[in-house]
Scaffold this motif. Structure first.
Motif, PDB file in Angstrom:
ATOM      1  N   PRO A 132       5.650  -9.053   5.017  1.00  0.00           N
ATOM      2  CA  PRO A 132       4.915  -9.422   3.801  1.00  0.00           C
ATOM      3  C   PRO A 132       4.411  -8.190   3.062  1.00  0.00           C
ATOM      4  CG  PRO A 132       4.161 -10.687   5.703  1.00  0.00           C
ATOM      5  CD  PRO A 132       5.033  -9.604   6.238  1.00  0.00           C
ATOM      6  N   VAL A 133       4.244  -8.333   1.759  1.00  0.00           N
ATOM      7  CA  VAL A 133       3.692  -7.254   0.946  1.00  0.00           C
ATOM      8  C   VAL A 133       2.198  -7.144   1.235  1.00  0.00           C
ATOM      9  CG1 VAL A 133       3.221  -6.475  -1.403  1.00  0.00           C
ATOM     10  CG2 VAL A 133       5.421  -7.549  -0.845  1.00  0.00           C
ATOM     11  N   ALA A 134       1.764  -5.967   1.684  1.00  0.00           N
ATOM     12  CA  ALA A 134       0.361  -5.768   2.050  1.00  0.00           C
ATOM     13  C   ALA A 134      -0.464  -5.397   0.821  1.00  0.00           C
ATOM     14  CB  ALA A 134       0.235  -4.677   3.103  1.00  0.00           C
ATOM     15  N   VAL A 135      -1.523  -6.167   0.575  1.00  0.00           N
ATOM     16  CA  VAL A 135      -2.478  -5.854  -0.490  1.00  0.00           C
ATOM     17  C   VAL A 135      -3.606  -5.031   0.117  1.00  0.00           C
ATOM     18  CG1 VAL A 135      -4.115  -6.805  -2.146  1.00  0.00           C
ATOM     19  CG2 VAL A 135      -1.918  -7.940  -1.767  1.00  0.00           C
ATOM     20  N   SER A 136      -3.947  -3.935  -0.544  1.00  0.00           N
ATOM     21  CA  SER A 136      -5.020  -3.059  -0.064  1.00  0.00           C
ATOM     22  C   SER A 136      -6.210  -3.109  -1.021  1.00  0.00           C
ATOM     23  CB  SER A 136      -4.531  -1.613   0.045  1.00  0.00           C
ATOM     24  OG  SER A 136      -3.440  -1.520   0.943  1.00  0.00           O
ATOM     25  N   THR A 137      -7.410  -2.987  -0.467  1.00  0.00           N
ATOM     26  CA  THR A 137      -8.594  -2.900  -1.314  1.00  0.00           C
ATOM     27  C   THR A 137      -8.774  -1.477  -1.833  1.00  0.00           C
ATOM     28  OG1 THR A 137     -10.010  -2.445   0.592  1.00  0.00           O
ATOM     29  CG2 THR A 137      -9.747  -4.756  -0.060  1.00  0.00           C
ATOM     30  N   SER A 138      -9.362  -1.354  -2.996  1.00  0.00           N
ATOM     31  CA  SER A 138      -9.700  -0.045  -3.552  1.00  0.00           C
ATOM     32  C   SER A 138     -11.116  -0.121  -4.091  1.00  0.00           C
ATOM     33  CB  SER A 138      -8.719   0.354  -4.656  1.00  0.00           C
ATOM     34  OG  SER A 138      -8.703  -0.584  -5.703  1.00  0.00           O
ATOM     35  N   VAL A 192       7.746 -13.978  -3.364  1.00  0.00           N
ATOM     36  CA  VAL A 192       7.313 -12.905  -2.471  1.00  0.00           C
ATOM     37  C   VAL A 192       6.180 -13.385  -1.567  1.00  0.00           C
ATOM     38  CG1 VAL A 192       6.538 -10.507  -2.350  1.00  0.00           C
ATOM     39  CG2 VAL A 192       7.831 -11.282  -4.329  1.00  0.00           C
ATOM     40  N   GLY A 193       6.203 -12.936  -0.318  1.00  0.00           N
ATOM     41  CA  GLY A 193       5.113 -13.199   0.604  1.00  0.00           C
ATOM     42  C   GLY A 193       4.127 -12.044   0.619  1.00  0.00           C
ATOM     43  N   PHE A 194       2.832 -12.354   0.621  1.00  0.00           N
ATOM     44  CA  PHE A 194       1.787 -11.338   0.594  1.00  0.00           C
ATOM     45  C   PHE A 194       0.867 -11.483   1.802  1.00  0.00           C
ATOM     46  CE2 PHE A 194       3.072 -11.724  -3.797  1.00  0.00           C
ATOM     47  CZ  PHE A 194       3.010 -10.430  -4.288  1.00  0.00           C
ATOM     48  N   SER A 195       0.377 -10.357   2.278  1.00  0.00           N
ATOM     49  CA  SER A 195      -0.663 -10.309   3.299  1.00  0.00           C
ATOM     50  C   SER A 195      -1.950  -9.855   2.617  1.00  0.00           C
ATOM     51  CB  SER A 195      -0.268  -9.338   4.412  1.00  0.00           C
ATOM     52  OG  SER A 195      -1.317  -9.191   5.342  1.00  0.00           O
ATOM     53  N   ILE A 196      -3.006 -10.683   2.699  1.00  0.00           N
ATOM     54  CA  ILE A 196      -4.244 -10.465   1.948  1.00  0.00           C
ATOM     55  C   ILE A 196      -5.329  -9.937   2.885  1.00  0.00           C
ATOM     56  CG2 ILE A 196      -5.947 -11.565   0.455  1.00  0.00           C
ATOM     57  CD1 ILE A 196      -3.119 -11.539  -0.706  1.00  0.00           C
ATOM     58  N   PRO A 197      -6.132  -8.977   2.433  1.00  0.00           N
ATOM     59  CA  PRO A 197      -7.197  -8.442   3.287  1.00  0.00           C
ATOM     60  C   PRO A 197      -8.221  -9.505   3.690  1.00  0.00           C
ATOM     61  CG  PRO A 197      -6.843  -7.029   1.365  1.00  0.00           C
ATOM     62  CD  PRO A 197      -6.069  -8.278   1.124  1.00  0.00           C
ATOM     63  N   ASP A 198      -8.723  -9.358   4.903  1.00  0.00           N
ATOM     64  CA  ASP A 198      -9.804 -10.216   5.402  1.00  0.00           C
ATOM     65  C   ASP A 198     -11.127  -9.595   4.953  1.00  0.00           C
ATOM     66  OD1 ASP A 198     -11.600 -11.719   6.777  1.00  0.00           O
ATOM     67  OD2 ASP A 198     -10.826 -11.254   8.780  1.00  0.00           O
ATOM     68  N   LEU A 199     -11.670 -10.054   3.857  1.00  0.00           N
ATOM     69  CA  LEU A 199     -12.871  -9.449   3.267  1.00  0.00           C
ATOM     70  C   LEU A 199     -14.131  -9.705   4.085  1.00  0.00           C
ATOM     71  CD1 LEU A 199     -12.341 -10.271  -0.531  1.00  0.00           C
ATOM     72  CD2 LEU A 199     -11.587  -8.252   0.752  1.00  0.00           C
ATOM     73  N   VAL A 253     -13.655  -7.377  -5.270  1.00  0.00           N
ATOM     74  CA  VAL A 253     -13.178  -6.028  -4.985  1.00  0.00           C
ATOM     75  C   VAL A 253     -11.858  -5.803  -5.721  1.00  0.00           C
ATOM     76  CG1 VAL A 253     -11.851  -6.668  -2.912  1.00  0.00           C
ATOM     77  CG2 VAL A 253     -12.797  -4.356  -3.125  1.00  0.00           C
ATOM     78  N   GLN A 254     -11.609  -4.563  -6.075  1.00  0.00           N
ATOM     79  CA  GLN A 254     -10.344  -4.189  -6.691  1.00  0.00           C
ATOM     80  C   GLN A 254      -9.268  -4.058  -5.604  1.00  0.00           C
ATOM     81  OE1 GLN A 254     -10.004  -3.805 -10.240  1.00  0.00           O
ATOM     82  NE2 GLN A 254     -11.966  -4.850  -9.950  1.00  0.00           N
ATOM     83  N   GLY A 255      -8.020  -4.213  -6.001  1.00  0.00           N
ATOM     84  CA  GLY A 255      -6.934  -4.113  -5.036  1.00  0.00           C
ATOM     85  C   GLY A 255      -5.657  -3.587  -5.659  1.00  0.00           C
ATOM     86  N   THR A 256      -4.776  -3.082  -4.807  1.00  0.00           N
ATOM     87  CA  THR A 256      -3.481  -2.569  -5.239  1.00  0.00           C
ATOM     88  C   THR A 256      -2.416  -2.948  -4.218  1.00  0.00           C
ATOM     89  OG1 THR A 256      -3.779  -0.455  -4.078  1.00  0.00           O
ATOM     90  CG2 THR A 256      -4.520  -0.555  -6.376  1.00  0.00           C
ATOM     91  N   LYS A 303      10.128   0.760  -5.995  1.00  0.00           N
ATOM     92  CA  LYS A 303       8.892  -0.001  -5.847  1.00  0.00           C
ATOM     93  C   LYS A 303       8.461  -0.663  -7.150  1.00  0.00           C
ATOM     94  CE  LYS A 303       8.095   1.598  -1.605  1.00  0.00           C
ATOM     95  NZ  LYS A 303       8.096   0.721  -0.409  1.00  0.00           N
ATOM     96  N   VAL A 304       7.883  -1.845  -7.012  1.00  0.00           N
ATOM     97  CA  VAL A 304       7.125  -2.489  -8.077  1.00  0.00           C
ATOM     98  C   VAL A 304       5.652  -2.329  -7.724  1.00  0.00           C
ATOM     99  CG1 VAL A 304       6.586  -4.658  -9.236  1.00  0.00           C
ATOM    100  CG2 VAL A 304       8.945  -4.165  -8.562  1.00  0.00           C
ATOM    101  N   ALA A 305       4.907  -1.637  -8.549  1.00  0.00           N
ATOM    102  CA  ALA A 305       3.480  -1.421  -8.281  1.00  0.00           C
ATOM    103  C   ALA A 305       2.647  -2.460  -9.042  1.00  0.00           C
ATOM    104  CB  ALA A 305       3.071  -0.010  -8.701  1.00  0.00           C
ATOM    105  N   PHE A 306       1.561  -2.891  -8.416  1.00  0.00           N
ATOM    106  CA  PHE A 306       0.657  -3.832  -9.086  1.00  0.00           C
ATOM    107  C   PHE A 306      -0.781  -3.499  -8.705  1.00  0.00           C
ATOM    108  CE2 PHE A 306       1.815  -5.762  -5.041  1.00  0.00           C
ATOM    109  CZ  PHE A 306       0.613  -6.238  -4.538  1.00  0.00           C
ATOM    110  N   GLN A 307      -1.700  -3.914  -9.543  1.00  0.00           N
ATOM    111  CA  GLN A 307      -3.123  -3.753  -9.259  1.00  0.00           C
ATOM    112  C   GLN A 307      -3.891  -4.911  -9.887  1.00  0.00           C
ATOM    113  OE1 GLN A 307      -4.054   0.082 -11.015  1.00  0.00           O
ATOM    114  NE2 GLN A 307      -4.689  -0.846 -12.949  1.00  0.00           N
ATOM    115  N   GLY A 308      -5.119  -5.083  -9.427  1.00  0.00           N
ATOM    116  CA  GLY A 308      -5.927  -6.177  -9.954  1.00  0.00           C
ATOM    117  C   GLY A 308      -7.200  -6.323  -9.157  1.00  0.00           C
TER     118      GLY A 308
END
Length: 323
Positions: A132-138, A192-199, A253-256, A303-308
């Motif tokens: 899965p696509v890993a989402v990271s916090t920023s 696409v499958g994503f892995s979301i942070p455990d906030l 929180v912001q993420g990328t 790569k396809v980059a994304f943020q939000g």
């Protein structure tokens, strides 16, 4: 009749290599096979990428349609057709051209993908589904809390202590924008499958699947929700009704993240004249070849980059409040 001017390159290694020619078919479970030739006795000769011959193979004279390994390996929503312009946009395309020149010589050539005569030997742009696509916090979490009634205590007014189970739901909503698109599969939609942070450190695995468009400034969203249970001790007083109250926490929180796109399948080099290998001028002149030894995964990906941003909610610290 197979056109002797066609020379076929594959962008990716295949577990089962199926070379489907009209009236000729060979299946070889050997990833060292790089390309094939048909000799004057109508036998198929297999070669390694360095030009050394492996062995001869018998062929079947019965026509048989082979399915595309790339299509059967991934869901259709994770892939789209790869155009020749997208292949040429790969930084390593010059490496493909140089390999073809070194192997078959120079000359006028028309390079194409997805010829209609060979639908099982197309080229694909696919999302890398190996994980899965890993989402990271920023940045830092920005959180706030408030009390919320989550339920009515059972056994109200009995003066009897009891344990009651409470359902806890943890959610995460993300809003994202593509900040850098990929030339591989440009402007197409992908699942696409994503892995979301455990906030909230609840120990849950948060994952979701959504659709995004591979185009700069395009937006998409992610939604996750997991449920668990907690317990609370209740001792309602006579004549009173007790509510279960929890502490509702909301965090932003912001993420990328980045999505890996892979080019796979076959590229056709259509020379104006049939030709043998440069290293085997007396050999056959009907060729197809894989080039997994020429392009690495990194060289055929981008790569396809994304943020939000993400907004999550959970409830904890349950107590009873009796009125």
């Amino acid at each position: 009749m197979f056109n002797s001017k066609f020379i076929l390159l594959a962008l990716a290694a295949l577990t089962q290599v199926v070379f489907a020619l009209p009236h000729y078919r060979i299946t070889q479970r050997d990833n060292t096979v790089a390309y094939l030739a048909r000799d004057s006795k109508d036998r198929l000769l297999a070669y390694r990428a360095d030009g050394s011959r492996i062995r001869r193979y018998p062929v079947s004279t019965q026509p048989r349609q082979a399915s595309s390994p790339s299509l059967t390996r991934r869901g259709a929503s994770s892939c789209t057709s790869l155009s020749i312009d997208q292949v040429k946009a790969l930084p390593a395309f010059s490496k493909i051209q140089q390999y073809a020149t070194n192997t078959f010589g120079s000359g006028s050539v028309n390079i194409v993908t997805n010829p209609s005569d060979f639908p099982d030997r197309g080229a694909l742009a696919c999302v890398d589904t190996s994980s899965p696509v890993a989402v990271s916090t920023s940045g830092n979490l920005q959180c706030s809390s408030s009390s919320t009634v989550t339920g009515v205590a059972s056994g109200a007014g009995t003066n009897t202590t009891a344990t009651q189970s409470v359902q806890v739901t943890t959610t995460n909503s993300g809003s994202w924008t593509v900040t850098q698109s990929s030339s591989i599969g440009a402007t197409a939609e992908f699942n696409v499958g994503f892995s979301i942070p455990d906030l909230f450190d609840v120990g849950a695995s948060l994952s979701t699947t959504t659709t995004f468009t591979n185009e700069q400034s395009q937006g998409f969203s992610t939604q996750t929700s997991v449920s668990s249970s907690s317990t609370v001790n209740i001792t309602p007083a006579d004549g009173k009704t007790c509510n279960i109250v929890g502490n509702l926490t909301t965090c932003n929180v912001q993420g990328t993240g980045s999505i890996n796109m892979l080019a796979s399948g076959f590229v056709w080099f259509n020379y104006d004249d049939s030709r043998p290998l440069v290293s085997d001028p007396n050999g056959g002149s009907h060729f197809k070849f894989q080039i997994e030894s020429v392009l690495s995964n990194d060289e055929r990906s981008s790569k396809v980059a994304f943020q939000g941003s993400m907004s999550g909610q959970t409830t904890a610290d349950f107590k009873t409040k009796c009125d």
